[in-house]
Design a protein around this motif. Structure first.
Motif, PDB file in Angstrom:
ATOM      1  N   LEU A 188       0.935  -1.398  -0.027  1.00  0.00           N
ATOM      2  CA  LEU A 188      -0.183  -0.356   0.020  1.00  0.00           C
ATOM      3  C   LEU A 188       1.001   1.403   0.110  1.00  0.00           C
ATOM      4  O   LEU A 188       0.451   2.610  -0.004  1.00  0.00           O
ATOM      5  CB  LEU A 188      -0.852   0.112   1.249  1.00  0.00           C
ATOM      6  CG  LEU A 188      -2.018  -1.318   1.658  1.00  0.00           C
ATOM      7  CD1 LEU A 188      -2.913  -0.508   2.699  1.00  0.00           C
ATOM      8  CD2 LEU A 188      -3.015  -1.163  -0.369  1.00  0.00           C
ATOM      9  N   GLY A 189       2.976   0.811   0.031  1.00  0.00           N
ATOM     10  CA  GLY A 189       3.218   2.421  -0.617  1.00  0.00           C
ATOM     11  C   GLY A 189       4.088   1.785   0.956  1.00  0.00           C
ATOM     12  O   GLY A 189       4.649   1.527   1.657  1.00  0.00           O
ATOM     13  N   PRO A 190       4.492   3.240   1.394  1.00  0.00           N
ATOM     14  CA  PRO A 190       5.878   3.303   2.257  1.00  0.00           C
ATOM     15  C   PRO A 190       5.100   3.328   3.591  1.00  0.00           C
ATOM     16  O   PRO A 190       4.459   4.021   3.418  1.00  0.00           O
ATOM     17  CB  PRO A 190       6.081   4.946   1.650  1.00  0.00           C
ATOM     18  CG  PRO A 190       5.831   6.072   0.870  1.00  0.00           C
ATOM     19  CD  PRO A 190       4.577   4.616   0.247  1.00  0.00           C
ATOM     20  N   LEU A 191       6.004   2.717   4.961  1.00  0.00           N
ATOM     21  CA  LEU A 191       5.940   2.712   6.359  1.00  0.00           C
ATOM     22  C   LEU A 191       6.283   3.475   7.003  1.00  0.00           C
ATOM     23  O   LEU A 191       7.358   3.463   6.293  1.00  0.00           O
ATOM     24  CB  LEU A 191       5.810   1.781   6.801  1.00  0.00           C
ATOM     25  CG  LEU A 191       5.127   0.231   5.742  1.00  0.00           C
ATOM     26  CD1 LEU A 191       5.198  -1.304   6.751  1.00  0.00           C
ATOM     27  CD2 LEU A 191       3.360   0.334   6.292  1.00  0.00           C
ATOM     28  N   HIS A 192       5.814   4.180   7.475  1.00  0.00           N
ATOM     29  CA  HIS A 192       6.785   5.357   8.040  1.00  0.00           C
ATOM     30  C   HIS A 192       7.035   5.282   9.595  1.00  0.00           C
ATOM     31  O   HIS A 192       5.867   5.134  10.192  1.00  0.00           O
ATOM     32  CB  HIS A 192       6.201   6.744   7.833  1.00  0.00           C
ATOM     33  CG  HIS A 192       6.275   7.023   6.672  1.00  0.00           C
ATOM     34  ND1 HIS A 192       5.417   6.721   5.956  1.00  0.00           N
ATOM     35  CD2 HIS A 192       7.333   8.108   6.447  1.00  0.00           C
ATOM     36  CE1 HIS A 192       5.672   7.441   4.398  1.00  0.00           C
ATOM     37  NE2 HIS A 192       6.336   8.581   4.987  1.00  0.00           N
ATOM     38  N   CYS A 193       7.806   5.361  10.439  1.00  0.00           N
ATOM     39  CA  CYS A 193       7.824   5.633  11.591  1.00  0.00           C
ATOM     40  C   CYS A 193       6.691   6.596  12.315  1.00  0.00           C
ATOM     41  O   CYS A 193       6.916   8.071  11.842  1.00  0.00           O
ATOM     42  CB  CYS A 193       9.316   6.562  12.483  1.00  0.00           C
ATOM     43  SG  CYS A 193      10.310   4.818  11.873  1.00  0.00           S
ATOM     44  N   ALA A 194       5.777   6.354  12.978  1.00  0.00           N
ATOM     45  CA  ALA A 194       4.687   6.591  14.206  1.00  0.00           C
ATOM     46  C   ALA A 194       5.707   8.237  14.290  1.00  0.00           C
ATOM     47  O   ALA A 194       4.928   9.128  13.696  1.00  0.00           O
ATOM     48  CB  ALA A 194       4.446   6.092  14.999  1.00  0.00           C
ATOM     49  N   CYS A 195       6.574   7.987  15.159  1.00  0.00           N
ATOM     50  CA  CYS A 195       7.178   9.231  16.238  1.00  0.00           C
ATOM     51  C   CYS A 195       7.475  10.662  14.645  1.00  0.00           C
ATOM     52  O   CYS A 195       7.058  11.323  14.863  1.00  0.00           O
ATOM     53  CB  CYS A 195       7.598   8.987  16.590  1.00  0.00           C
ATOM     54  SG  CYS A 195       7.779   7.774  18.682  1.00  0.00           S
ATOM     55  N   ARG A 196       7.944   9.841  13.640  1.00  0.00           N
ATOM     56  CA  ARG A 196       8.340  10.653  12.815  1.00  0.00           C
ATOM     57  C   ARG A 196       7.593  11.683  11.358  1.00  0.00           C
ATOM     58  O   ARG A 196       7.233  12.452  11.598  1.00  0.00           O
ATOM     59  CB  ARG A 196       9.499   9.838  11.731  1.00  0.00           C
ATOM     60  CG  ARG A 196      10.422   9.263  12.400  1.00  0.00           C
ATOM     61  CD  ARG A 196      11.520  10.452  12.756  1.00  0.00           C
ATOM     62  NE  ARG A 196      12.422  11.555  10.989  1.00  0.00           N
ATOM     63  CZ  ARG A 196      12.983  10.963  10.474  1.00  0.00           C
ATOM     64  NH1 ARG A 196      13.754   9.789  10.480  1.00  0.00           N
ATOM     65  NH2 ARG A 196      13.537  11.862   9.296  1.00  0.00           N
ATOM     66  N   ILE A 197       6.243  10.990  11.608  1.00  0.00           N
ATOM     67  CA  ILE A 197       5.002  11.718  10.927  1.00  0.00           C
ATOM     68  C   ILE A 197       4.528  11.808  12.094  1.00  0.00           C
ATOM     69  O   ILE A 197       3.009  12.574  11.952  1.00  0.00           O
ATOM     70  CB  ILE A 197       4.588  10.767   9.912  1.00  0.00           C
ATOM     71  CG1 ILE A 197       4.249   9.470  10.525  1.00  0.00           C
ATOM     72  CG2 ILE A 197       5.809  10.047   8.405  1.00  0.00           C
ATOM     73  CD1 ILE A 197       3.289   8.347   9.569  1.00  0.00           C
ATOM     74  N   GLY A 198       4.832  12.226  13.192  1.00  0.00           N
ATOM     75  CA  GLY A 198       2.907  13.085  14.297  1.00  0.00           C
ATOM     76  C   GLY A 198       2.086  11.865  14.759  1.00  0.00           C
ATOM     77  O   GLY A 198       0.955  12.595  15.436  1.00  0.00           O
ATOM     78  N   GLN A 199       1.871  10.774  14.183  1.00  0.00           N
ATOM     79  CA  GLN A 199       1.423   9.549  14.514  1.00  0.00           C
ATOM     80  C   GLN A 199       2.100   8.803  16.066  1.00  0.00           C
ATOM     81  O   GLN A 199       0.793   7.916  16.502  1.00  0.00           O
ATOM     82  CB  GLN A 199       0.648   9.122  13.957  1.00  0.00           C
ATOM     83  CG  GLN A 199       0.386   9.606  12.571  1.00  0.00           C
ATOM     84  CD  GLN A 199       0.016   9.154  11.608  1.00  0.00           C
ATOM     85  OE1 GLN A 199       0.103   7.644  11.196  1.00  0.00           O
ATOM     86  NE2 GLN A 199      -1.059   9.243  10.764  1.00  0.00           N
ATOM     87  N   GLY A 200       3.139   9.424  16.384  1.00  0.00           N
ATOM     88  CA  GLY A 200       3.652   8.790  17.572  1.00  0.00           C
ATOM     89  C   GLY A 200       3.877   8.601  18.615  1.00  0.00           C
ATOM     90  O   GLY A 200       2.570  10.102  18.955  1.00  0.00           O
TER      91      GLY A 200
END
Length: 68
Positions: free
Chosen positions: A44-56
């Protein structure tokens, strides 16, 4: 108040917390990823670090970083 709020099953939230799965607002303990915080690319596309994208977790509570 929203129309669907009465139908929301709050018991599902308790089950998710007890399951040990990652929840928004928590550090996902990722490896830090690349310069954009991408740790992997899935179907489904790239997986990001939650903290780096403001969701963690907040920066002071984040324990992500390069793998030792």
């Amino acid at each position: 108040m929203c129309e669907d709020c009465d139908d929301y099953d709050y018991e599902d939230d308790d089950e998710l917390e007890e399951s040990g799965e990652w929840l928004p607002g928590e550090c996902d303990r990722c490896s830090g990823g690349d310069e954009d915080g991408v740790t992997a690319t899935g179907p489904l596309g790239p997986l990001h670090c939650a903290c780096r994208i403001g969701q963690g977790a907040a920066p002071e509570d984040c324990v992500c970083g390069p793998e030792d």
